[in-house]
Design a protein around this motif. Sequence first.
Motif, PDB file in Angstrom:
ATOM      1  N   ALA A  88       0.856  -1.190   0.000  1.00 29.30           N
ATOM      2  CA  ALA A  88       0.000   0.000   0.000  1.00 29.30           C
ATOM      3  C   ALA A  88       0.886   1.231   0.000  1.00 29.30           C
ATOM      4  CB  ALA A  88      -0.918   0.009   1.212  1.00 29.30           C
ATOM      5  N   GLU A  89       0.370   2.284  -0.620  1.00 30.04           N
ATOM      6  CA  GLU A  89       1.084   3.564  -0.604  1.00 30.04           C
ATOM      7  C   GLU A  89       0.072   4.681  -0.395  1.00 30.04           C
ATOM      8  OE1 GLU A  89       1.674   4.243  -5.352  1.00 30.04           O
ATOM      9  OE2 GLU A  89       3.086   2.895  -4.346  1.00 30.04           O
ATOM     10  N   CYS A  90       0.496   5.681   0.354  1.00 34.53           N
ATOM     11  CA  CYS A  90      -0.359   6.804   0.692  1.00 34.53           C
ATOM     12  C   CYS A  90      -0.543   7.708  -0.523  1.00 34.53           C
ATOM     13  CB  CYS A  90       0.276   7.591   1.844  1.00 34.53           C
ATOM     14  SG  CYS A  90      -0.700   9.019   2.369  1.00 34.53           S
ATOM     15  N   LEU A  91      -1.767   8.183  -0.721  1.00 38.15           N
ATOM     16  CA  LEU A  91      -2.042   9.104  -1.823  1.00 38.15           C
ATOM     17  C   LEU A  91      -1.745  10.554  -1.438  1.00 38.15           C
ATOM     18  CD1 LEU A  91      -5.406   7.594  -3.129  1.00 38.15           C
ATOM     19  CD2 LEU A  91      -3.090   7.235  -4.022  1.00 38.15           C
ATOM     20  N   GLY A  92      -1.468  10.790  -0.135  1.00 36.84           N
ATOM     21  CA  GLY A  92      -1.209  12.150   0.325  1.00 36.84           C
ATOM     22  C   GLY A  92       0.266  12.480   0.500  1.00 36.84           C
ATOM     23  N   THR A  97      -2.582   6.700   9.057  1.00 34.81           N
ATOM     24  CA  THR A  97      -3.693   7.647   9.136  1.00 34.81           C
ATOM     25  C   THR A  97      -3.720   8.323  10.508  1.00 34.81           C
ATOM     26  OG1 THR A  97      -5.040   6.463   7.530  1.00 34.81           O
ATOM     27  CG2 THR A  97      -6.214   7.909   9.053  1.00 34.81           C
ATOM     28  N   GLY A  98      -3.482   7.547  11.566  1.00 32.30           N
ATOM     29  CA  GLY A  98      -3.469   8.110  12.910  1.00 32.30           C
ATOM     30  C   GLY A  98      -2.381   9.149  13.104  1.00 32.30           C
ATOM     31  N   ARG A  99      -1.235   8.962  12.450  1.00 31.19           N
ATOM     32  CA  ARG A  99      -0.119   9.906  12.575  1.00 31.19           C
ATOM     33  C   ARG A  99      -0.247  11.104  11.650  1.00 31.19           C
ATOM     34  NH1 ARG A  99       2.459   4.999  12.287  1.00 31.19           N
ATOM     35  NH2 ARG A  99       3.158   5.434  10.178  1.00 31.19           N
ATOM     36  N   SER A 100      -0.842  10.916  10.478  1.00 30.15           N
ATOM     37  CA  SER A 100      -0.800  11.957   9.447  1.00 30.15           C
ATOM     38  C   SER A 100      -2.169  12.520   9.055  1.00 30.15           C
ATOM     39  CB  SER A 100      -0.155  11.383   8.187  1.00 30.15           C
ATOM     40  OG  SER A 100      -0.987  10.362   7.645  1.00 30.15           O
ATOM     41  N   ASN A 101      -3.231  11.819   9.411  1.00 34.99           N
ATOM     42  CA  ASN A 101      -4.590  12.125   8.981  1.00 34.99           C
ATOM     43  C   ASN A 101      -4.781  11.943   7.467  1.00 34.99           C
ATOM     44  OD1 ASN A 101      -7.252  12.668   9.758  1.00 34.99           O
ATOM     45  ND2 ASN A 101      -7.080  14.816   9.157  1.00 34.99           N
ATOM     46  N   HIS A 102      -3.849  11.258   6.803  1.00 33.75           N
ATOM     47  CA  HIS A 102      -4.020  10.899   5.391  1.00 33.75           C
ATOM     48  C   HIS A 102      -4.917   9.677   5.347  1.00 33.75           C
ATOM     49  CE1 HIS A 102       0.193  12.786   4.531  1.00 33.75           C
ATOM     50  NE2 HIS A 102      -0.738  13.696   4.767  1.00 33.75           N
ATOM     51  N   ARG A 103      -5.939   9.723   4.500  1.00 36.87           N
ATOM     52  CA  ARG A 103      -6.942   8.654   4.513  1.00 36.87           C
ATOM     53  C   ARG A 103      -7.062   7.879   3.211  1.00 36.87           C
ATOM     54  NH1 ARG A 103     -11.336  10.521   8.648  1.00 36.87           N
ATOM     55  NH2 ARG A 103     -10.046  11.875   9.910  1.00 36.87           N
ATOM     56  N   GLY A 104      -6.311   8.266   2.201  1.00 36.63           N
ATOM     57  CA  GLY A 104      -6.401   7.572   0.915  1.00 36.63           C
ATOM     58  C   GLY A 104      -5.154   6.755   0.642  1.00 36.63           C
ATOM     59  N   PHE A 105      -5.345   5.508   0.224  1.00 37.11           N
ATOM     60  CA  PHE A 105      -4.222   4.612  -0.052  1.00 37.11           C
ATOM     61  C   PHE A 105      -4.457   3.844  -1.342  1.00 37.11           C
ATOM     62  CE2 PHE A 105      -4.454   5.254   4.462  1.00 37.11           C
ATOM     63  CZ  PHE A 105      -3.141   5.497   4.814  1.00 37.11           C
ATOM     64  N   ARG A 106      -3.394   3.577  -2.026  1.00 33.59           N
ATOM     65  CA  ARG A 106      -3.430   2.696  -3.191  1.00 33.59           C
ATOM     66  C   ARG A 106      -2.974   1.337  -2.699  1.00 33.59           C
ATOM     67  NH1 ARG A 106       0.926   2.171  -7.464  1.00 33.59           N
ATOM     68  NH2 ARG A 106      -0.035   0.880  -9.039  1.00 33.59           N
ATOM     69  N   ARG A 107      -3.829   0.325  -2.826  1.00 31.88           N
ATOM     70  CA  ARG A 107      -3.472  -1.017  -2.383  1.00 31.88           C
ATOM     71  C   ARG A 107      -3.117  -1.873  -3.591  1.00 31.88           C
ATOM     72  NH1 ARG A 107      -7.802  -2.731   2.087  1.00 31.88           N
ATOM     73  NH2 ARG A 107      -7.354  -4.665   1.050  1.00 31.88           N
ATOM     74  N   ILE A 108      -2.071  -2.658  -3.445  1.00 26.62           N
ATOM     75  CA  ILE A 108      -1.553  -3.464  -4.549  1.00 26.62           C
ATOM     76  C   ILE A 108      -1.425  -4.912  -4.084  1.00 26.62           C
ATOM     77  CG2 ILE A 108       0.366  -3.750  -6.171  1.00 26.62           C
ATOM     78  CD1 ILE A 108       0.894  -0.675  -4.830  1.00 26.62           C
ATOM     79  N   CYS A 109      -1.957  -5.837  -4.878  1.00 26.69           N
ATOM     80  CA  CYS A 109      -1.791  -7.270  -4.621  1.00 26.69           C
ATOM     81  C   CYS A 109      -1.023  -7.839  -5.806  1.00 26.69           C
ATOM     82  CB  CYS A 109      -3.137  -7.975  -4.529  1.00 26.69           C
ATOM     83  SG  CYS A 109      -4.194  -7.330  -3.235  1.00 26.69           S
ATOM     84  N   THR A 110       0.096  -8.467  -5.519  1.00 26.89           N
ATOM     85  CA  THR A 110       0.940  -9.018  -6.581  1.00 26.89           C
ATOM     86  C   THR A 110       0.999 -10.530  -6.453  1.00 26.89           C
ATOM     87  OG1 THR A 110       2.306  -7.024  -6.557  1.00 26.89           O
ATOM     88  CG2 THR A 110       3.227  -8.957  -7.630  1.00 26.89           C
ATOM     89  N   SER A 111       0.752 -11.214  -7.543  1.00 26.76           N
ATOM     90  CA  SER A 111       0.909 -12.666  -7.563  1.00 26.76           C
ATOM     91  C   SER A 111       1.627 -13.057  -8.848  1.00 26.76           C
ATOM     92  CB  SER A 111      -0.449 -13.371  -7.476  1.00 26.76           C
ATOM     93  OG  SER A 111      -1.200 -13.131  -8.629  1.00 26.76           O
TER      94      SER A 111
END
Length: 73
Positions: A25-29, A51-65
Amino acid sequence: MTRSITRIVQHRIAQHPDTEVTFEAECLGCKWKATPSTDSAAVDVDCMSHTGRSNHRGFRRICTSFAAVVRDE
């Protein structure tokens, strides 16, 4: 004249048996990234902690197989 024989072989694609799915996952902010893991819940916890530390709430989630094509027997 050359003759040829055509043989139809069914194939399927499946997850490579020697690998596991990796979650990231990577933060969008900002440029923060979670530590990649084979445990999706661990990555989710990292995102919630960020999110608790930065208040950034959007993430890009990646699943690799990794996949392999094999003959369907």
